[in-house]
Write an enzyme that holds these catalytic residues in place. Structure first.
Site, PDB file in Angstrom:
ATOM      1  N   GLY A  84       0.787  -1.232   0.000  1.00 15.18           N
ATOM      2  CA  GLY A  84       0.000   0.000   0.000  1.00 15.18           C
ATOM      3  C   GLY A  84       0.817   1.278   0.000  1.00 15.18           C
ATOM      4  CG  ASN A 119       7.122   3.764  -9.277  1.00 18.14           C
ATOM      5  OD1 ASN A 119       6.130   4.098  -8.646  1.00 18.14           O
ATOM      6  ND2 ASN A 119       7.092   2.823 -10.208  1.00 18.14           N
ATOM      7  CB  SER A 168      -0.008  -0.220  -6.856  1.00 19.60           C
ATOM      8  OG  SER A 168      -0.207  -0.930  -5.649  1.00 19.60           O
ATOM      9  CB  THR A 212       2.003  -7.310  -8.313  1.00 16.57           C
ATOM     10  OG1 THR A 212       1.175  -6.251  -7.822  1.00 16.57           O
ATOM     11  CG2 THR A 212       3.411  -7.146  -7.772  1.00 16.57           C
ATOM     12  N   GLY A 246       8.316 -11.540 -12.922  1.00 20.37           N
ATOM     13  CA  GLY A 246       8.703 -12.940 -12.985  1.00 20.37           C
ATOM     14  C   GLY A 246      10.072 -13.207 -13.559  1.00 20.37           C
ATOM     15  CE1 TYR A 305      11.427  -7.106  -3.296  1.00 18.23           C
ATOM     16  CE2 TYR A 305       9.813  -5.467  -3.904  1.00 18.23           C
ATOM     17  CZ  TYR A 305      10.460  -6.203  -2.936  1.00 18.23           C
ATOM     18  OH  TYR A 305      10.139  -6.034  -1.614  1.00 18.23           O
TER      19      TYR A 305
END
Length: 364
Positions: A114, A142, A178, A246, A296, A317
């Site tokens: 968040g 970002n 997000s 994601t 990925g 990441y």
């Protein structure tokens, strides 16, 4: 061989605690040591993109360093660029804990952080205090909106971050994808996206002409919505597309006990979906802007698949979490071997090869 043993110990601890321990260690790496220990660049992997020079394609995706600014340690791992963030105008704690989960059987993470960060002022102070020697490659920032800011006022948050942080960024990324900020992904819709990006591009151009501003898109858009978002972003003046964030999908992990947790999934289960999004973005952009491939990337083969699908740069990441400190060096060495195998003299020659007839041997 030490990393698998250490990882098994660290994975017994709370994921956020391990994250903080890693940052504590990375913060204490002096620039001179980072430079000395950094894996030697591979000339064939060098990339010039958006007017910036990268000594390789592999960067650190946003989400790992949320304004703590551990740049020497991160560059010392071999990353060609580091993307800080997501940063919001005002500090915010993020969502309630627990909010970060490992799915080791799937080499995946699930998070609902968040946009937890200390805000743009704290980030700016840290970046301003950083010695020039700490920047061993391009630094991206970002930016996002605060949770309490309604979407109709979102532009003010993005513009505030651009205003405060642009002097310290080599490029900026508008994060509207997000899944962990309610309503944020609605900003990917045509009219909202057009208004927001035009305002951001104009604001940055007035203050730092030529500095690139990119937009980060979700992997869960329909093909039609993705095409539309790419078209709108390019028309608004975005310098590139970051694909992807994601995913809300639980494909491949449906039976895992954590699958029902809210949040975005990253790591190996996202690899194929993210690569297909890169492929579609590249085809739609048709050479007008570069694509940054994220999602990925766990090894050299995964990075190469994104490059052949159209990514000029690649970020990771979750791959770092599972691959450890030697991750980037192994990926770069593997990429060099894959380029040689397929007859490419430089990485740039391989970008988008899957879209061209006779574009080298089939990947894999």
């Amino acid at each position: 061989m030490l990393w698998p043993a250490l990882r098994s110990v660290l994975f017994q601890l709370d994921p956020e605690r391990v994250h903080h321990l890693a940052h504590w260690a990375l913060h204490r790496v002096p620039p001179a040591l980072a430079r000395a220990r950094r894996p030697a660049p591979v000339p064939a992997l060098a990339v010039r993109c958006m007017g910036l020079d990268f000594d390789g394609p592999m960067g650190l995706a946003a989400g790992f360093d949320k304004g703590d600014v551990a740049l020497p340690g991160l560059f010392g791992l071999g990353f060609s660029h580091v993307e800080i963030g997501t940063i919001t105008p005002r500090p915010q704690p993020g969502n309630d804990r627990p909010r970060l989960f490992r799915l080791p059987e799937h080499r995946a993470l699930l998070n609902r952080m968040g946009f937890n960060n200390e805000g743009m002022e704290a980030c700016a102070r840290r970046l301003a205090a950083l010695p020039a020697a700490a920047r061993l490659g391009p630094v991206g920032i970002n930016v996002g909106k605060n949770k309490a800011t309604p979407n109709e006022d979102a532009a003010s948050d993005y513009l505030a971050c651009i205003e405060r942080l642009h002097p310290y960024a080599d490029y900026l990324v508008v994060n509207i994808s997000s899944p962990n900020t309610p309503g944020l992904r609605q900003l990917q819709e045509r009219e909202a996206l057009d208004r927001l990006l035009r305002a951001c591009v104009r604001h940055l151009a007035e203050r730092a002409p030529g500095k690139p501003l990119l937009v980060k898109l979700a992997p869960d858009l329909s093909p039609e919505a993705l095409d539309e978002a790419v078209d709108v972003a390019i028309a608004a003046g975005a310098a590139g597309i970051v694909a992807t964030n994601t995913t809300l999908s639980r494909a491949g992990v449906e039976r895992h006990p954590r699958a029902a947790e809210a949040g975005g999934l990253s790591g190996a289960p996202l690899e194929r979906l993210a690569t297909e999004v890169v492929r579609r973005c590249y085809a739609r952009a048709a050479g007008r802007v570069p694509i940054v491939g994220v999602g990925g990337v766990m090894d050299a083969e995964g990075a190469y698949a994104k490059i052949r699908a159209g990514a000029t740069l690649v970020q990771a990441y979750t791959g770092l979490i599972y691959g450890g400190p030697g991750f980037v060096g192994r990926v770069n060495a593997g990429l060099a071997r894959l380029l040689e195998r397929d007859g490419f003299s430089t990485l740039s020659d391989a970008v988008g090869a899957d879209h061209r007839q006779g574009g080298g041997k089939a990947a894999g």
